[in-house]
Each structure stands twice: as C-alpha cells, then as structure tokens.
Write a protein that holds these residues in place. Structure first.
Motif, PDB file in Angstrom:
ATOM      1  N   LEU A   1      80.387   4.252  33.121  1.00  0.00           N
ATOM      2  CA  LEU A   1      79.030   4.745  32.919  1.00  0.00           C
ATOM      3  C   LEU A   1      78.060   3.636  33.278  1.00  0.00           C
ATOM      4  O   LEU A   1      78.144   2.536  32.728  1.00  0.00           O
ATOM      5  CB  LEU A   1      78.807   5.174  31.465  1.00  0.00           C
ATOM      6  N   ASP A   2      77.167   3.913  34.217  1.00  0.00           N
ATOM      7  CA  ASP A   2      76.132   2.951  34.611  1.00  0.00           C
ATOM      8  C   ASP A   2      74.778   3.578  34.330  1.00  0.00           C
ATOM      9  O   ASP A   2      74.473   4.663  34.833  1.00  0.00           O
ATOM     10  CB  ASP A   2      76.240   2.603  36.097  1.00  0.00           C
ATOM     11  N   LEU A   3      73.958   2.901  33.512  1.00  0.00           N
ATOM     12  CA  LEU A   3      72.652   3.430  33.131  1.00  0.00           C
ATOM     13  C   LEU A   3      71.590   2.363  33.333  1.00  0.00           C
ATOM     14  O   LEU A   3      71.798   1.192  32.978  1.00  0.00           O
ATOM     15  CB  LEU A   3      72.617   3.855  31.657  1.00  0.00           C
ATOM     16  N   LYS A   4      70.447   2.752  33.885  1.00  0.00           N
ATOM     17  CA  LYS A   4      69.284   1.854  33.909  1.00  0.00           C
ATOM     18  C   LYS A   4      68.036   2.671  33.609  1.00  0.00           C
ATOM     19  O   LYS A   4      67.803   3.730  34.177  1.00  0.00           O
ATOM     20  CB  LYS A   4      69.159   1.099  35.234  1.00  0.00           C
ATOM     21  N   TYR A   5      67.239   2.131  32.659  1.00  0.00           N
ATOM     22  CA  TYR A   5      66.062   2.841  32.172  1.00  0.00           C
ATOM     23  C   TYR A   5      64.935   1.873  31.854  1.00  0.00           C
ATOM     24  O   TYR A   5      65.167   0.764  31.377  1.00  0.00           O
ATOM     25  CB  TYR A   5      66.402   3.671  30.927  1.00  0.00           C
ATOM     26  N   TYR A   6      63.723   2.350  32.101  1.00  0.00           N
ATOM     27  CA  TYR A   6      62.531   1.596  31.730  1.00  0.00           C
ATOM     28  C   TYR A   6      62.377   1.564  30.214  1.00  0.00           C
ATOM     29  O   TYR A   6      62.149   0.521  29.614  1.00  0.00           O
ATOM     30  CB  TYR A   6      61.305   2.228  32.393  1.00  0.00           C
ATOM     31  N   ILE A   7      62.511   2.726  29.576  1.00  0.00           N
ATOM     32  CA  ILE A   7      62.400   2.824  28.119  1.00  0.00           C
ATOM     33  C   ILE A   7      63.712   3.375  27.552  1.00  0.00           C
ATOM     34  O   ILE A   7      64.210   4.405  28.008  1.00  0.00           O
ATOM     35  CB  ILE A   7      61.243   3.752  27.701  1.00  0.00           C
ATOM     36  N   TYR A   8      64.253   2.669  26.576  1.00  0.00           N
ATOM     37  CA  TYR A   8      65.425   3.140  25.828  1.00  0.00           C
ATOM     38  C   TYR A   8      65.065   2.941  24.358  1.00  0.00           C
ATOM     39  O   TYR A   8      65.162   1.843  23.831  1.00  0.00           O
ATOM     40  CB  TYR A   8      66.656   2.325  26.221  1.00  0.00           C
TER      41      TYR A   8
ATOM     42  N   ARG B   1      54.544 -12.712  36.952  1.00  0.00           N
ATOM     43  CA  ARG B   1      55.937 -12.265  37.070  1.00  0.00           C
ATOM     44  C   ARG B   1      56.183 -11.010  36.244  1.00  0.00           C
ATOM     45  O   ARG B   1      56.740 -10.031  36.741  1.00  0.00           O
ATOM     46  CB  ARG B   1      56.896 -13.370  36.624  1.00  0.00           C
ATOM     47  N   ILE B   2      55.786 -11.031  34.996  1.00  0.00           N
ATOM     48  CA  ILE B   2      56.166  -9.937  34.098  1.00  0.00           C
ATOM     49  C   ILE B   2      55.337  -8.670  34.322  1.00  0.00           C
ATOM     50  O   ILE B   2      55.646  -7.627  33.770  1.00  0.00           O
ATOM     51  CB  ILE B   2      56.073 -10.364  32.613  1.00  0.00           C
ATOM     52  N   ASN B   3      54.298  -8.769  35.154  1.00  0.00           N
ATOM     53  CA  ASN B   3      53.507  -7.587  35.470  1.00  0.00           C
ATOM     54  C   ASN B   3      54.287  -6.605  36.336  1.00  0.00           C
ATOM     55  O   ASN B   3      53.879  -5.466  36.509  1.00  0.00           O
ATOM     56  CB  ASN B   3      52.212  -8.001  36.181  1.00  0.00           C
ATOM     57  N   HIS B   4      55.416  -7.050  36.873  1.00  0.00           N
ATOM     58  CA  HIS B   4      56.241  -6.193  37.723  1.00  0.00           C
ATOM     59  C   HIS B   4      57.423  -5.685  36.912  1.00  0.00           C
ATOM     60  O   HIS B   4      58.253  -6.468  36.458  1.00  0.00           O
ATOM     61  CB  HIS B   4      56.721  -6.971  38.947  1.00  0.00           C
ATOM     62  N   ARG B   5      57.526  -4.373  36.754  1.00  0.00           N
ATOM     63  CA  ARG B   5      58.534  -3.821  35.872  1.00  0.00           C
ATOM     64  C   ARG B   5      59.505  -2.893  36.607  1.00  0.00           C
ATOM     65  O   ARG B   5      59.180  -2.351  37.667  1.00  0.00           O
ATOM     66  CB  ARG B   5      57.885  -3.023  34.725  1.00  0.00           C
ATOM     67  N   MET B   6      60.695  -2.724  36.031  1.00  0.00           N
ATOM     68  CA  MET B   6      61.679  -1.779  36.546  1.00  0.00           C
ATOM     69  C   MET B   6      61.410  -0.419  35.922  1.00  0.00           C
ATOM     70  O   MET B   6      61.755  -0.162  34.773  1.00  0.00           O
ATOM     71  CB  MET B   6      63.099  -2.248  36.198  1.00  0.00           C
ATOM     72  N   HIS B   7      60.791   0.464  36.698  1.00  0.00           N
ATOM     73  CA  HIS B   7      60.404   1.783  36.213  1.00  0.00           C
ATOM     74  C   HIS B   7      61.470   2.837  36.533  1.00  0.00           C
ATOM     75  O   HIS B   7      61.281   4.025  36.295  1.00  0.00           O
ATOM     76  CB  HIS B   7      59.054   2.165  36.846  1.00  0.00           C
ATOM     77  N   ASN B   8      62.616   2.404  37.047  1.00  0.00           N
ATOM     78  CA  ASN B   8      63.685   3.312  37.485  1.00  0.00           C
ATOM     79  C   ASN B   8      64.351   4.030  36.324  1.00  0.00           C
ATOM     80  O   ASN B   8      64.407   3.517  35.210  1.00  0.00           O
ATOM     81  CB  ASN B   8      64.768   2.532  38.245  1.00  0.00           C
ATOM     82  N   LYS B   9      64.908   5.208  36.622  1.00  0.00           N
ATOM     83  CA  LYS B   9      65.705   5.966  35.662  1.00  0.00           C
ATOM     84  C   LYS B   9      66.930   6.514  36.396  1.00  0.00           C
ATOM     85  O   LYS B   9      66.802   7.296  37.334  1.00  0.00           O
ATOM     86  CB  LYS B   9      64.916   7.143  35.068  1.00  0.00           C
ATOM     87  N   LEU B  10      68.119   6.112  35.934  1.00  0.00           N
ATOM     88  CA  LEU B  10      69.338   6.514  36.633  1.00  0.00           C
ATOM     89  C   LEU B  10      70.525   6.439  35.692  1.00  0.00           C
ATOM     90  O   LEU B  10      70.652   5.491  34.910  1.00  0.00           O
ATOM     91  CB  LEU B  10      69.586   5.595  37.839  1.00  0.00           C
TER      92      LEU B  10
END
Length: 501
Positions: free
Chosen positions: A68-75, A149-158
């Motif tokens: 199981l591979d998961l990536k989320y902006y909000i968890y 640097r931190i202004n750039h976020r991972m908004h992906n959902k997968l």
C-alpha cells in the motif's frame, strides 16, 4: 538509488514499488477484465459521493496483500483518519508493506498514533518538505525563517493498492471529504486499473525517494514515546470496536461499492490515461523545472485544443489575466466555457474569494457561464446516509473537455496550485467518463444547488437560483452572507497576495 524489498524497514534507504499482487482476491476479481483489454489502456470508475470515496479507500486497504502506497496533503486525526490508520496497521500485521507520505504543513505529525505506526517493521512513514520545529513557537520561527522553502507544499492525493488499483482526485483524508462533518467538501475521485497504475507507482517512488521526503525518525519530537506499537494495537482494536455502532460505520455497511469491488463487479470504462504530476524537486529548485513539466501548463495546452466545450469545476478560481484571456479566446472560437466555483458563502478561504471576485465581470463579459455553489448543495444525498444537515463547500477539480475527454485531479486554478505546490491529475480519454462528469456538473449547477451569475445593463452582477419549492431567487450582493463577510472579502481583494493564494 538503492532499492530494497526486504521485510525489515531501514528508514534511511530508498525503496521502490513491489511487484503487483497476482493471486489476491482483488487481483483475481479484476484480472478477467484487465486481460481482455489492450495493455496500453486503463479502466476508470468515478467516485463523487463522500461515503463511497471512503469505502473505496477502506476496501483497498482491507484487500491489500502485498503493498500500500499513500501520499496525502492532509491526513487528519479524526474518525476517518483513525479508521484508516487502524486498517493500515491491520494490513501491516498481515504482511502488507505500507508506505505513507504526508505533507508537513497539511498534516501535523505529532499524533502518537502515527508515530507508533512508524515503529512497525512493515510500515514506513515519511514527511514531505518538513518544518524542523515541532512545537508551536519553534515551528512558527522556522516557518518565518524558511518561508521561501516551506511555502511550497505537496498537494497530491494518491493511493496505490498492490500495484493493481489506484485512486486519485481531490480528496484528503479527513471527515469533511467523506460526508461526516458540518462542512462537507464536494469532490471527485477516479478509481483506476490497468496501464496507468504503473505510472502511479512510478510517480509515488519519485516522491518517496526525493531529497525532500524525510523519514519521520529523523525529525525531532517532544513526545515521541507516548504510544508503543502494542498500545497502538490495543487502541485501534478498542476504537474500531466502538466505531462499529456509529452512524458512519452503519452507512459504510449499506454501501454497495465495497462488495462490488471485492467481487470485481464495479463498472470500469476503458481508454487511454495520462497521469500528470509535478516533479518533487519543484519545491526546492523551481528554476530547474521547465514550465512545460507543470501539470497546469499541460492542462492549459489541452484546453486550448478544445473545439466544442470546456466545463470546469474548481474550488479556488483565480484565473488571472492569462486565464481570462484563454477563456475569452475560446469563447471567440465558439467553444462554450462553463465554470462552477465557490461563492463567498461556501469558500473556506476569504482571501481566495477576494482575489477571485476581481475576475467575475471580465469572465461574464467574455461570455463564460459562471456558477457559484450554494451551502445547501448535496443535502438530499447526505440525508440519505446521515441525520442532520451540513454546509456544502466545493473542493472538486474536474474538467469536461469536449465530448470525449475528462480531467480529474488536485489542481486548482490559482497561482498556488500552478506555481507553488506540487499537484497530480489524470487525463482520461473516454466518452462515458466525460458524460458522467458532465451530468455531475449539471447536478451541481442546478438552480437549487448553485447561483448563476449574470450582468445587467450597468455591468452589475446578479445572482439567480431557486428555492426547494421552485420559486425564483435573485440577489444583487453576495448571496447567503453577512455584511462582515462581504467587507472582509472586499478588503482582502485589495491585497497584493494573489501569487500566494
């Protein structure tokens, strides 16, 4: 890169996607349909109601046998987040390798459940582009000092299950996305099988092994020993047992999607798919990433090629002058552009609405049909499952492109999505998916669900809709809002912050 597939987790080593499961119940159920199709094609199933969206994720976690591979902006640490955490732990206990990548700004990794989860030998947890300070004060200083640097976020959902099924779209892991909150986010996901799943695994590996995906064990925590793995198992068992009698769990049991997925009876529509994703290095070295690699740029080029219609559902619409010019050009070529976005009453970010409001008149003057979601949207669907009402807010990012293509993803039409964040989205070449998204668009812009905007002869905006009895409603100011909301949005619209929202 050193790839590892051993059972022991070394947080400092890179890893790659495991081979797809071949003999799991889910793989065997899906195999006949996959084997009957061209190997270059993918199957798609749209999921737009919140309950089904959670069911899809829960079933994939429950049915996984390999990975199981998961990536989320909000968890989030709420009901849906805790249930999913419990299911991930159970999956790991039966031998499934779990990799969880979360964005540090969207997900505060201070939850003892999550920290204990990472101590499991089959679970790996990484944080994308982390802020070093974990406490409130220190974290605040870090954010100020490292804003660039931190202004750039991972908004992906997968989520990728066993290398056989992927689900992506606009939803995070939080109750609001799954019909269980006072504010319900209307959204769309696509469940995919076939060729595109390998692309999803490759993209996940690229993010997982990037230099900005930091193992959670390398981050400093004040309370990193507050929950052992044994205690976590006990908490999970107790929590899941308590949730079995909840309204949410009973609604889950009534959903047909779970059984249909397990039996291979979900209706998939087939065609070619292209998965767009920003390179992860965009967050630390944007200058090294050609604009042509941005998903937003690729999507713009596709929109430019449309011949009949473009119907956009987008939560945060700040088109800027280039966007207005694009839509005006399309209208001039007899390509009808229809857009549904949030109104002030449904937008959860006042600054975004303030910036968007500057572009309403130019869009309407160009001939764009513009709609704003009402807070009462989707109530009939929600009341089918739950007691009580909720306030609707649009979170979907979908595109109906002519009559044969569609796009579902995480991309908002604002500078933050296009330039600052990393995003993901799927271009689907299939007329049935196109029609399904078009029908959903029609449902969401119905007069009892959305306000339609128009200009009078003095270029003043009017909003029209209908009440539950079919009576006409008309407003000449932001509907269903208080004076202070309108004042706040008006003041924020004057700030030069458009590139940051």
């Amino acid at each position: 890169m050193t790839a590892t597939k051993d059972t022991d987790y070394d947080p400092g080593r890179d890893s790659s996607a495991l081979d797809p499961a071949e003999d799991s119940a889910l793989a065997l159920a899906l195999r006949p349909e996959i084997d009957s199709r061209d190997k270059s094609q993918s199957g798609f199933h749209l999921v737009h109601d919140g309950l089904s969206a959670f069911v899809a994720r829960a079933v994939l976690v429950e049915e996984a046998t390999v990975s199981l591979d998961l990536k989320y902006y909000i968890y989030s640490d709420d009901t849906s987040g805790r249930i999913l955490t419990g299911l991930l732990l159970q999956a790991a206990d039966r031998g499934v390798r779990v990799r969880l990548l979360v964005d540090d700004l969207g997900t505060r990794i201070t939850n003892p459940w999550v920290l204990a989860l990472d101590s499991h030998p089959k679970i790996q947890l990484r944080v994308f582009n982390p802020v070093e300070g974990r406490s409130g004060l220190r974290r605040g200083f870090e954010q100020l000092l490292n804003f660039g640097r931190i202004n750039h976020r991972m908004h992906n959902k997968l989520l990728v299950c066993d290398g056989n099924v992927a689900i992506t779209g606009g939803r995070n892991i939080a109750d609001g996305y799954f019909s269980k909150a006072e504010t319900e986010f209307l959204d769309v996901d696509v469940l995919a099988i076939g060729a595109v799943v390998q692309d999803a695994s490759d993209i996940f590996d690229e993010y997982w092994n990037s230099e900005v995906a930091i193992p959670v064990t390398e981050l400093a925590f004040a309370d990193d020993n507050t929950c052992t793995l044994k205690e976590l198992r006990e908490r999970v068992e107790k929590y899941l047992k308590g949730e079995r009698e909840s309204e949410f769990s009973r609604a889950l049991e009534k959903s047909d999607l779970a059984e249909n997925l397990k039996e291979g009876e979900v209706a998939f529509h087939w065609g070619r798919a292209t998965l767009f994703s920003d390179p992860p290095r965009k967050v630390i070295d944007r200058a090294s990433v050609p604009v042509s690699e941005y998903p937003g740029y690729k999507l713009e080029k596709i929109i430019q090629q449309c011949k009949q219609q473009v119907r956009i559902t987008n939560a945060y619409l700040i088109p800027g002058v280039p966007g207005v010019d694009l839509f005006s050009t399309l209208q001039g070529m007899d390509v009808q552009v229809d857009i549904l976005t949030n109104g002030l009453a449904t937008n959860d970010v006042a600054a975004v609405h303030g910036a968007y409001s500057r572009y309403r008149k130019p869009l309407l003057q160009a001939g764009v049909q513009l709609y704003e979601l009402r807070p009462v949207a989707e109530q009939k669907q929600r009341l089918h499952w739950f007691k009580g009402s909720s306030r609707a807010s649009l979170h979907a990012k979908t595109f109906v492109l002519d009559d044969d293509r569609a796009f579902v993803g995480s991309i908002n039409l604002d500078s933050r999505s296009i330039i600052q964040n990393t995003e993901i989205g799927m271009l689907i070449e299939n007329p049935e998916i196109n029609r399904a998204l078009n029908e959903l668009f029609e449902t969401w812009i119905a007069p009892d669900a959305a306000w339609q905007l128009s200009l009078d002869d003095r270029d003043h905006i009017h909003w029209t809709a209908q009440d539950d009895d079919g009576n006409s409603l008309e407003e000449t100011k932001e509907p269903e809002t208080h004076w202070w909301q309108r004042l706040q949005a008006r003041l924020l619209s004057r700030l030069p912050i458009e590139t940051q929202i």
